[in-house]
Design a protein around this motif. Structure first.
Motif, PDB file in Angstrom:
ATOM      1  N   VAL A 127      41.167  39.508  47.227  1.00  0.00           N
ATOM      2  CA  VAL A 127      41.829  40.445  46.428  1.00  0.00           C
ATOM      3  C   VAL A 127      41.563  41.731  47.157  1.00  0.00           C
ATOM      4  O   VAL A 127      40.392  41.692  47.173  1.00  0.00           O
ATOM      5  CB  VAL A 127      41.500  40.191  45.041  1.00  0.00           C
ATOM      6  CG1 VAL A 127      41.935  41.450  44.021  1.00  0.00           C
ATOM      7  CG2 VAL A 127      41.855  38.811  44.152  1.00  0.00           C
ATOM      8  N   ARG A 128      42.441  42.591  47.022  1.00  0.00           N
ATOM      9  CA  ARG A 128      42.252  43.950  47.405  1.00  0.00           C
ATOM     10  C   ARG A 128      41.886  44.805  46.171  1.00  0.00           C
ATOM     11  O   ARG A 128      42.720  44.719  45.342  1.00  0.00           O
ATOM     12  CB  ARG A 128      43.203  44.774  48.087  1.00  0.00           C
ATOM     13  CG  ARG A 128      43.005  46.079  48.909  1.00  0.00           C
ATOM     14  CD  ARG A 128      43.758  46.556  49.773  1.00  0.00           C
ATOM     15  NE  ARG A 128      45.329  46.588  49.318  1.00  0.00           N
ATOM     16  CZ  ARG A 128      45.908  47.604  48.880  1.00  0.00           C
ATOM     17  NH1 ARG A 128      45.239  48.796  48.610  1.00  0.00           N
ATOM     18  NH2 ARG A 128      47.117  47.703  48.462  1.00  0.00           N
ATOM     19  N   ARG A 129      40.764  45.405  46.144  1.00  0.00           N
ATOM     20  CA  ARG A 129      40.316  46.083  44.686  1.00  0.00           C
ATOM     21  C   ARG A 129      40.334  47.596  44.867  1.00  0.00           C
ATOM     22  O   ARG A 129      39.986  47.999  45.822  1.00  0.00           O
ATOM     23  CB  ARG A 129      39.062  45.619  44.277  1.00  0.00           C
ATOM     24  CG  ARG A 129      38.327  46.260  43.145  1.00  0.00           C
ATOM     25  CD  ARG A 129      37.009  45.355  42.687  1.00  0.00           C
ATOM     26  NE  ARG A 129      36.333  45.959  41.898  1.00  0.00           N
ATOM     27  CZ  ARG A 129      35.295  45.553  40.970  1.00  0.00           C
ATOM     28  NH1 ARG A 129      34.766  44.695  41.464  1.00  0.00           N
ATOM     29  NH2 ARG A 129      34.764  45.970  40.136  1.00  0.00           N
ATOM     30  N   ILE A 130      40.923  48.259  43.867  1.00  0.00           N
ATOM     31  CA  ILE A 130      40.719  49.784  43.783  1.00  0.00           C
ATOM     32  C   ILE A 130      40.083  50.243  42.531  1.00  0.00           C
ATOM     33  O   ILE A 130      40.574  49.635  41.488  1.00  0.00           O
ATOM     34  CB  ILE A 130      42.155  50.317  43.819  1.00  0.00           C
ATOM     35  CG1 ILE A 130      43.040  49.939  45.119  1.00  0.00           C
ATOM     36  CG2 ILE A 130      42.087  51.798  43.735  1.00  0.00           C
ATOM     37  CD1 ILE A 130      44.618  50.195  45.195  1.00  0.00           C
ATOM     38  N   ASP A 131      38.961  50.529  42.663  1.00  0.00           N
ATOM     39  CA  ASP A 131      38.096  51.139  41.565  1.00  0.00           C
ATOM     40  C   ASP A 131      38.669  52.257  41.041  1.00  0.00           C
ATOM     41  O   ASP A 131      38.872  53.318  41.860  1.00  0.00           O
ATOM     42  CB  ASP A 131      36.723  51.147  41.916  1.00  0.00           C
ATOM     43  CG  ASP A 131      36.053  49.822  41.781  1.00  0.00           C
ATOM     44  OD1 ASP A 131      36.380  48.809  41.236  1.00  0.00           O
ATOM     45  OD2 ASP A 131      35.488  49.472  42.838  1.00  0.00           O
ATOM     46  N   VAL A 132      38.801  52.442  39.675  1.00  0.00           N
ATOM     47  CA  VAL A 132      39.112  53.890  39.156  1.00  0.00           C
ATOM     48  C   VAL A 132      38.493  54.094  37.811  1.00  0.00           C
ATOM     49  O   VAL A 132      37.687  53.133  37.415  1.00  0.00           O
ATOM     50  CB  VAL A 132      40.771  53.878  38.645  1.00  0.00           C
ATOM     51  CG1 VAL A 132      41.560  53.563  39.847  1.00  0.00           C
ATOM     52  CG2 VAL A 132      40.853  52.768  37.678  1.00  0.00           C
ATOM     53  N   GLY A 133      38.464  55.324  37.216  1.00  0.00           N
ATOM     54  CA  GLY A 133      37.600  55.467  36.130  1.00  0.00           C
ATOM     55  C   GLY A 133      38.442  55.827  34.697  1.00  0.00           C
ATOM     56  O   GLY A 133      38.500  55.007  34.006  1.00  0.00           O
TER      57      GLY A 133
ATOM     58  N   PRO B 143      32.488  40.655  39.827  1.00  0.00           N
ATOM     59  CA  PRO B 143      32.690  40.462  41.369  1.00  0.00           C
ATOM     60  C   PRO B 143      34.104  40.478  41.763  1.00  0.00           C
ATOM     61  O   PRO B 143      34.949  40.067  41.168  1.00  0.00           O
ATOM     62  CB  PRO B 143      32.147  39.373  42.043  1.00  0.00           C
ATOM     63  CG  PRO B 143      31.927  38.571  40.684  1.00  0.00           C
ATOM     64  CD  PRO B 143      32.077  39.401  39.584  1.00  0.00           C
ATOM     65  N   THR B 144      34.538  40.932  42.898  1.00  0.00           N
ATOM     66  CA  THR B 144      36.146  41.004  43.354  1.00  0.00           C
ATOM     67  C   THR B 144      36.280  39.617  43.607  1.00  0.00           C
ATOM     68  O   THR B 144      35.814  38.903  44.581  1.00  0.00           O
ATOM     69  CB  THR B 144      35.994  41.842  44.581  1.00  0.00           C
ATOM     70  OG1 THR B 144      35.332  43.057  44.245  1.00  0.00           O
ATOM     71  CG2 THR B 144      37.716  42.168  45.038  1.00  0.00           C
ATOM     72  N   PRO B 145      37.459  39.005  43.072  1.00  0.00           N
ATOM     73  CA  PRO B 145      37.865  37.843  43.540  1.00  0.00           C
ATOM     74  C   PRO B 145      38.212  37.554  45.135  1.00  0.00           C
ATOM     75  O   PRO B 145      38.717  38.709  45.809  1.00  0.00           O
ATOM     76  CB  PRO B 145      38.864  37.459  42.562  1.00  0.00           C
ATOM     77  CG  PRO B 145      39.076  38.444  41.556  1.00  0.00           C
ATOM     78  CD  PRO B 145      38.328  39.739  42.351  1.00  0.00           C
ATOM     79  N   ALA B 146      37.825  36.233  45.517  1.00  0.00           N
ATOM     80  CA  ALA B 146      38.330  36.391  47.061  1.00  0.00           C
ATOM     81  C   ALA B 146      39.735  36.416  47.388  1.00  0.00           C
ATOM     82  O   ALA B 146      40.791  36.105  46.455  1.00  0.00           O
ATOM     83  CB  ALA B 146      38.028  34.687  47.236  1.00  0.00           C
TER      84      ALA B 146
ATOM     85  N   ALA C 142      40.965  37.784  36.390  1.00  0.00           N
ATOM     86  CA  ALA C 142      41.326  36.232  36.354  1.00  0.00           C
ATOM     87  C   ALA C 142      43.035  36.197  37.024  1.00  0.00           C
ATOM     88  O   ALA C 142      43.238  35.123  37.873  1.00  0.00           O
ATOM     89  CB  ALA C 142      41.292  35.483  35.111  1.00  0.00           C
ATOM     90  N   ILE C 143      43.715  36.936  36.610  1.00  0.00           N
ATOM     91  CA  ILE C 143      45.088  37.010  37.105  1.00  0.00           C
ATOM     92  C   ILE C 143      45.256  37.320  38.578  1.00  0.00           C
ATOM     93  O   ILE C 143      45.939  36.532  39.361  1.00  0.00           O
ATOM     94  CB  ILE C 143      45.942  38.182  36.306  1.00  0.00           C
ATOM     95  CG1 ILE C 143      45.912  37.745  34.957  1.00  0.00           C
ATOM     96  CG2 ILE C 143      47.358  38.142  36.918  1.00  0.00           C
ATOM     97  CD1 ILE C 143      46.740  38.675  33.752  1.00  0.00           C
ATOM     98  N   ALA C 144      44.179  38.301  39.075  1.00  0.00           N
ATOM     99  CA  ALA C 144      44.339  38.513  40.256  1.00  0.00           C
ATOM    100  C   ALA C 144      44.034  37.387  41.185  1.00  0.00           C
ATOM    101  O   ALA C 144      44.539  37.081  42.334  1.00  0.00           O
ATOM    102  CB  ALA C 144      43.576  39.883  40.546  1.00  0.00           C
ATOM    103  N   ALA C 145      42.850  36.889  40.851  1.00  0.00           N
ATOM    104  CA  ALA C 145      42.326  35.732  41.422  1.00  0.00           C
ATOM    105  C   ALA C 145      43.278  34.629  41.809  1.00  0.00           C
ATOM    106  O   ALA C 145      43.385  33.910  42.736  1.00  0.00           O
ATOM    107  CB  ALA C 145      40.781  35.020  40.849  1.00  0.00           C
ATOM    108  N   GLU C 146      43.911  34.267  40.649  1.00  0.00           N
ATOM    109  CA  GLU C 146      44.901  33.086  40.522  1.00  0.00           C
ATOM    110  C   GLU C 146      46.026  33.671  41.429  1.00  0.00           C
ATOM    111  O   GLU C 146      46.683  32.655  42.137  1.00  0.00           O
ATOM    112  CB  GLU C 146      45.275  32.883  39.057  1.00  0.00           C
ATOM    113  CG  GLU C 146      46.271  31.887  38.862  1.00  0.00           C
ATOM    114  CD  GLU C 146      45.617  30.451  39.187  1.00  0.00           C
ATOM    115  OE1 GLU C 146      44.655  30.202  39.527  1.00  0.00           O
ATOM    116  OE2 GLU C 146      46.282  29.468  39.294  1.00  0.00           O
ATOM    117  N   ALA C 147      46.592  34.828  41.380  1.00  0.00           N
ATOM    118  CA  ALA C 147      47.529  35.173  42.354  1.00  0.00           C
ATOM    119  C   ALA C 147      47.131  35.042  43.634  1.00  0.00           C
ATOM    120  O   ALA C 147      47.951  34.442  44.700  1.00  0.00           O
ATOM    121  CB  ALA C 147      48.005  36.740  42.132  1.00  0.00           C
TER     122      ALA C 147
END
Ligand code: CTP
Length: 402
Positions: free
Chosen positions: A243-249, A238-241, A216-221
Motif C-alpha cells: 500500500v502507498r501511504r500518504i500521512d496527513v493531519g 503499520p502500513t499494510p504490505a 483494513a480496506i487498503a490492505a485487502e484491496a
C-alpha cells in the motif's frame, strides 16, 4: 487463509528446522496444512513434529503401500490449493525445472495444478551457480513464485545469499499467492483515521477513530491486486504490505491529498472520521493562561470543514465512491439521508454505540445502504472481513455499470 488447503513440501536442507514454525504460522492464519517431505528432509526435521502440528499423517516415500493407503501422491497434489516448497534446495529446483519426479516432493510438484511458492535455501555458491540461475529463470517463467533467499551467515559457514526467508514472510507470500486477483487494474483510494484540527502549537481537536477500518480496506484491496493508496490521519498502525501511504493531519490536508489522488483512482472509499469543524484561527504559539484574564475561560470559534466525500462524489464520473456513516441513533434513516446528501454509490453505516463496532474495535457490525434505499445488514465481523465484503459489493457495482 481460512480453510485454504496448503501443502508444505519440505526438502533436505538445514533450513528445514524452520518448517514447524512456518506450519504453525499458516495454521494460526486459518489454513489447513498437510506436509510432504523427502527422505533427506526427515533427517533435518522429524515427520512426527509435522504430523503433530498439522494433525495429518506426513508422507516421505513416493511408493509406500502403507502411506499410499492414507492419501496417494496424486490426491495430495490435487488436494492442495497452494504448494509451499520450503526449503527449496538447488536439487529440487533443478528437478522441477527439468520435469524429474523421482521422490515424493518432486512427483507432487510435477503433478499439482496448484500455484507453487518456493523458498530457496542453499549455500551461496550453489545459489549463484549458472545452473541454479537458469533453473530459476525457467521456473519463474512458468509462474512459480519465489521468496528469498536472504543474505546473512549461512549454516555451512559462508556469508551471503542463501538463507531461507523467515516463516512469517513465507506465510505472508503464501497469502498473496492464494488471493484472488479480482481488483487488478483498479486504483483504490482510501481515507482512514481521524483528523487533528490545530488549536495552537501544541493542542488540537481530534476524535477517537483508530484508522483500523480504512487500513483494513487498503490492505485487502492491495492483496486482491489493486493499486492501493491510503490517505491516513495520524495513526501508529503499520502500513499494510503493497500500500502507498500518504500521512496527513487536518481535514484540509486530507482534502488536498484525496483531491490530488482522486484523478487516478477508479474507486474511492472515505473511511476517515473527518472533523466537521476546525478552529477559525490557530495560534503558532502555545496559548498561555497568563495571557488571559484571571479565571477566564477560552472560547474557540469553529468554522465548517469542507465535506470531502460530497466534493469527490460531485466529480466522480465513472468512479465508484463509497462513504461511511458513524451513527449513534436512528442509524438507518440517518444513513439514507446521508447517502442522498453526499451523492455516493454506497454507504457503510455503523452504530458506534455498539461494543463490537465502536472506535478502536477490531470488529465492526455494519449495514450497507444503497441509493435505492435497500439495506443489507452484516453480522459482527473482523474489520478485514468487512473490508472484503465491501470490496465484493464495489466490484459487483462496477460489473453492473459496465
Ligand atoms: N466526511 C467527509 N468530510 C467531512 C465529514 C465527513 O468526507 N468533512 C465523510 C466521512 O469520511 C464519511 C461520511 O462523510 O465517509 C460520513 O461521515 P459522518 O461523520 O458519519 O457524517 P457527517 O457528514 O460528519 O455528518 P454528522 O456528523 O452530522 O453525522
Amino acid at each position: 487463509m481460512e480453510q485454504r488447503r496448503i501443502l508444505v513440501a519440505v526438502t533436505g536442507g538445514i533450513a528445514a528446522y524452520k518448517v514447524p514454525e512456518l506450519v504453525r504460522t499458516l495454521i494460526r492464519a486459518g489454513a489447513v496444512v498437510r506436509c510432504a517431505m523427502t527422505r533427506e528432509a526427515s533427517e533435518f526435521v522429524s515427520p512426527m513434529v509435522l504430523q503433530t502440528l498439522t494433525g495429518h499423517p506426513v508422507r516421505d516415500h513416493l511408493f509406500d503401500p502403507s502411506q499410499e493407503g492414507e492419501i496417494d501422491h496424486i490426491s495430495l497434489a490435487d488436494w492442495a490449493e497452494l504448494v509451499v516448497l520450503a526449503p527449496a534446495t538447488a536439487n529440487t529446483l533443478a528437478k522441477l525445472a527439468h520435469g524429474l519426479a523421482d521422490d515424493l516432493v518432486s512427483a507432487v510438484l510435477l503433478a499439482t495444478r496448484a500455484p507453487i511458492l518456493a523458498a530457496p535455501a542453499m549455500n551461496v555458491n550453489m545459489w549463484e551457480h549458472p545452473a541454479t540461475r537458469a533453473n530459476l529463470e525457467v521456473l519463474r517463467s512458468r509462474g512459480v513464485h519465489t521468496i528469498g533467499p536472504e543474505a546473512g551467515e549461512l549454516a555451512c559457514g559462508w556469508e551471503g545469499l542463501g538463507r531461507m526467508s523467515q516463516p512469517e514472510a513465507i506465510a505472508a507470500a503464501a497469502e498473496s499467492c492464494l488471493a484472488p486477483n479480482d481488483l487488478a487494474g483498479e486504483v483504490v483510494l482510501v481515507s482512514a483515521g481521524g483528523t487533528q484540527e490545530p488549536v495552537d502549537a501544541v493542542r488540537y481537536l481530534g476524535n477517537r477513530s483508530s484508522g483500523k477500518m480504512g487500513f483494513a480496506i487498503a490492505a485487502e484491496a492491495a492483496r486482491r491486486g489493486a493499486r492501493a493508496v491510503l490517505v491516513a490521519g495520524p495513526s501508529s498502525l503499520p502500513t499494510p504490505a503493497g500500500v502507498r501511504r500518504i500521512d496527513v493531519g487536518s481535514a484540509l490536508e486530507m482534502r488536498d491529498a484525496m483531491t490530488a489522488e482522486f484523478d487516478a483512482a477508479t474507486i474511492a472509499v472515505m473511511a476517515a472520521a473527518v472533523a466537521d469543524f476546525r478552529p477559525s484561527q490557530s495560534s503558532q504559539r502555545k496559548i498561555k493562561k497568563e495571557d488571559l484574564p484571571d479565571g477566564a475561560g477560552l472560547t474557540l470559534e469553529l468554522v465548517p470543514n469542507p465535506d470531502i466525500l460530497a466534493e469527490l462524489s460531485r466529480t466522480k464520473g465513472e468512479r465508484t465512491v463509497v462513504g461511511f456513516a458513524a451513527e449513534s441513533h436512528d442509524m438507518i434513516e440517518a444513513a439514507r439521508r446521508k447517502l442522498t446528501r453526499k451523492g455516493c454509490d454506497l454507504l457503510v453505516a455503523n452504530d458506534i454505540t455498539q461494543q463490537a463496532s465502536g472506535f478502536d474495535s477490531d470488529t465492526n457490525t455494519v449495514v450497507f445502504v444503497w441509493p435505492d434505499g435497500q439495506i443489507e445488514q452484516l453480522a459482527s465481523l473482523p474489520k478485514r472481513e468487512v473490508a472484503a465484503q465491501l470490496l465484493d459489493r464495489v466490484m459487483k457495482l462496477r460489473g453492473e455499470s459496465q
